[in-house]
Motif scaffolding. Structure first.
Motif, PDB file in Angstrom:
ATOM      1  N   ASN A 190      38.843  32.342  38.324  1.00 51.46           N
ATOM      2  CA  ASN A 190      37.624  32.032  39.132  1.00 51.46           C
ATOM      3  C   ASN A 190      37.168  33.084  39.959  1.00 51.46           C
ATOM      4  OD1 ASN A 190      37.765  29.255  37.925  1.00 51.46           O
ATOM      5  ND2 ASN A 190      39.363  28.775  39.366  1.00 51.46           N
ATOM      6  N   ASN A 191      37.918  33.340  41.201  1.00 48.24           N
ATOM      7  CA  ASN A 191      37.351  34.264  42.265  1.00 48.24           C
ATOM      8  C   ASN A 191      38.835  34.897  42.543  1.00 48.24           C
ATOM      9  OD1 ASN A 191      34.755  33.559  42.457  1.00 48.24           O
ATOM     10  ND2 ASN A 191      35.533  31.522  42.916  1.00 48.24           N
ATOM     11  N   LEU A 192      38.609  36.113  43.263  1.00 48.90           N
ATOM     12  CA  LEU A 192      39.542  36.782  43.904  1.00 48.90           C
ATOM     13  C   LEU A 192      39.191  37.335  45.494  1.00 48.90           C
ATOM     14  CD1 LEU A 192      39.626  39.374  40.962  1.00 48.90           C
ATOM     15  CD2 LEU A 192      41.293  37.786  41.301  1.00 48.90           C
ATOM     16  N   GLN A 193      40.410  37.490  46.147  1.00 49.48           N
ATOM     17  CA  GLN A 193      40.218  37.697  47.645  1.00 49.48           C
ATOM     18  C   GLN A 193      41.360  38.811  47.783  1.00 49.48           C
ATOM     19  OE1 GLN A 193      41.724  35.184  50.763  1.00 49.48           O
ATOM     20  NE2 GLN A 193      40.202  35.758  52.242  1.00 49.48           N
ATOM     21  N   LYS A 194      40.737  40.047  48.292  1.00 52.17           N
ATOM     22  CA  LYS A 194      41.577  40.990  48.668  1.00 52.17           C
ATOM     23  C   LYS A 194      42.196  40.852  50.087  1.00 52.17           C
ATOM     24  CE  LYS A 194      41.571  46.195  49.573  1.00 52.17           C
ATOM     25  NZ  LYS A 194      41.161  47.446  49.437  1.00 52.17           N
ATOM     26  N   LEU A 195      43.455  41.040  50.503  1.00 53.11           N
ATOM     27  CA  LEU A 195      43.939  41.062  51.556  1.00 53.11           C
ATOM     28  C   LEU A 195      44.369  42.384  52.137  1.00 53.11           C
ATOM     29  CD1 LEU A 195      46.077  37.954  51.032  1.00 53.11           C
ATOM     30  CD2 LEU A 195      43.950  37.929  52.390  1.00 53.11           C
ATOM     31  N   GLU A 196      44.871  43.198  51.220  1.00 57.21           N
ATOM     32  CA  GLU A 196      45.478  44.476  51.960  1.00 57.21           C
ATOM     33  C   GLU A 196      45.195  45.674  50.543  1.00 57.21           C
ATOM     34  OE1 GLU A 196      50.134  44.517  52.257  1.00 57.21           O
ATOM     35  OE2 GLU A 196      49.017  42.972  53.439  1.00 57.21           O
ATOM     36  N   ASP A 197      45.425  46.726  51.031  1.00 54.85           N
ATOM     37  CA  ASP A 197      45.551  47.975  50.131  1.00 54.85           C
ATOM     38  C   ASP A 197      47.025  48.028  49.645  1.00 54.85           C
ATOM     39  OD1 ASP A 197      42.944  48.955  49.897  1.00 54.85           O
ATOM     40  OD2 ASP A 197      43.115  49.811  51.842  1.00 54.85           O
ATOM     41  N   GLY A 198      47.358  48.579  48.687  1.00 56.33           N
ATOM     42  CA  GLY A 198      48.896  49.029  48.020  1.00 56.33           C
ATOM     43  C   GLY A 198      48.505  50.176  47.205  1.00 56.33           C
ATOM     44  N   GLY A 237      33.806  36.218  41.443  1.00 55.20           N
ATOM     45  CA  GLY A 237      33.421  36.712  43.063  1.00 55.20           C
ATOM     46  C   GLY A 237      34.582  37.275  43.504  1.00 55.20           C
ATOM     47  N   ILE A 238      34.398  38.471  44.148  1.00 49.59           N
ATOM     48  CA  ILE A 238      35.383  39.291  45.023  1.00 49.59           C
ATOM     49  C   ILE A 238      35.008  39.269  46.454  1.00 49.59           C
ATOM     50  CG2 ILE A 238      36.500  41.422  44.974  1.00 49.59           C
ATOM     51  CD1 ILE A 238      35.659  41.694  41.834  1.00 49.59           C
ATOM     52  N   VAL A 239      35.995  39.117  47.085  1.00 48.14           N
ATOM     53  CA  VAL A 239      35.837  38.907  48.578  1.00 48.14           C
ATOM     54  C   VAL A 239      36.790  39.729  49.381  1.00 48.14           C
ATOM     55  CG1 VAL A 239      34.192  36.912  48.645  1.00 48.14           C
ATOM     56  CG2 VAL A 239      36.590  36.900  48.956  1.00 48.14           C
ATOM     57  N   ASP A 240      36.475  40.122  50.572  1.00 44.59           N
ATOM     58  CA  ASP A 240      37.493  40.589  51.461  1.00 44.59           C
ATOM     59  C   ASP A 240      38.333  39.543  52.286  1.00 44.59           C
ATOM     60  OD1 ASP A 240      36.035  40.012  53.641  1.00 44.59           O
ATOM     61  OD2 ASP A 240      35.318  42.246  53.816  1.00 44.59           O
ATOM     62  N   LYS A 241      39.134  39.924  53.222  1.00 46.82           N
ATOM     63  CA  LYS A 241      40.024  38.779  54.064  1.00 46.82           C
ATOM     64  C   LYS A 241      39.150  38.099  54.790  1.00 46.82           C
ATOM     65  CE  LYS A 241      41.683  42.262  57.421  1.00 46.82           C
ATOM     66  NZ  LYS A 241      42.897  43.048  57.597  1.00 46.82           N
ATOM     67  N   ASN A 242      37.936  38.622  55.067  1.00 47.09           N
ATOM     68  CA  ASN A 242      36.993  37.920  55.793  1.00 47.09           C
ATOM     69  C   ASN A 242      35.959  37.210  55.170  1.00 47.09           C
ATOM     70  OD1 ASN A 242      38.166  38.873  58.429  1.00 47.09           O
ATOM     71  ND2 ASN A 242      37.096  40.530  58.134  1.00 47.09           N
ATOM     72  N   VAL A 243      36.369  36.853  53.926  1.00 46.36           N
ATOM     73  CA  VAL A 243      35.438  36.315  52.969  1.00 46.36           C
ATOM     74  C   VAL A 243      34.067  36.987  52.839  1.00 46.36           C
ATOM     75  CG1 VAL A 243      34.798  33.960  51.771  1.00 46.36           C
ATOM     76  CG2 VAL A 243      36.606  34.402  53.601  1.00 46.36           C
ATOM     77  N   GLU A 244      34.042  38.355  53.005  1.00 50.49           N
ATOM     78  CA  GLU A 244      32.773  38.891  52.821  1.00 50.49           C
ATOM     79  C   GLU A 244      32.872  39.729  51.501  1.00 50.49           C
ATOM     80  OE1 GLU A 244      30.009  39.226  54.901  1.00 50.49           O
ATOM     81  OE2 GLU A 244      31.339  37.896  56.233  1.00 50.49           O
TER      82      GLU A 244
END
Length: 178
Positions: free
Chosen positions: A145-153, A102-109
């Motif tokens: 398991n899962n990934l959460q993106k917090l910011e660009d790089g 599962g891949i979500v953004d910092k708001n877990v969307e």
């Protein structure tokens, strides 16, 4: 043992389509680059490795962790990838899974746009440690398991994103073309 990392940098992010390495079964995978000064994440990782080693001894016998062919997942970027500046002053772990993470953004969307999650962006990962002993190879590894993106790089691997290469234009192409 399942853990969630602190902020890491993602590299070799094959998280949208499974990839085969040297003819192996295709898997989703990513390298997690952990700054050496992130003591909290490193403590979690080392505790998970230790728990998996104990499980390995229980499952495979007292000599599970001995021998030169025993592999540990946490690697030193300064030693193993000295020519790659992305790994400087960092440790890294390669994680994979047969199941799409599962891949979500910092708001877990959920992130659905594949250009939004790439090698070079930063985030957190949910990973699980476990022991293995297969055909004489033995050690500890981590499953993804899962990934959460917090910011660009800065994108890694020499591939730029279209939004970094181009600017929005109006209908007058003459200004740009010539």
């Amino acid at each position: 043992m399942k853990i969630v990392t602190g902020k890491v940098r993602f590299s070799y992010a094959n998280v949208w389509e499974p990839q085969s390495v040297n003819g192996s079964e295709p898997k989703y995978s990513v390298s997690l680059i952990i700054p050496k000064n992130d003591k909290k994440t490193l403590e979690k990782v080392n505790n998970a490795i230790e728990a998996a080693e104990k499980e390995g001894v229980s499952r495979f016998g007292s000599k599970f962790t001995s021998g030169s062919n025993f592999r540990r997942p946490l690697r030193d970027g300064d030693l193993d990838k000295p020519d790659d500046p992305a790994y400087k002053n960092s440790y890294f772990i390669n994680v994979n899974s047969k199941i799409k993470p599962g891949i979500v953004d910092k708001n877990v969307e959920p992130i659905l746009d594949q250009t939004e999650f790439y090698s070079g962006c930063y985030g957190r990962a949910s990973i699980s440690s476990f022991p293995y002993s297969i055909n004489g190879a033995k050690g500890i590894t981590f499953g993804l398991n899962n990934l959460q993106k917090l910011e660009d790089g800065e994108p890694l691997g020499g591939i730029s994103r279209p939004e970094d290469d181009f600017e929005a234009i109006d209908n007058d192409f003459d200004d740009i073309l010539g």
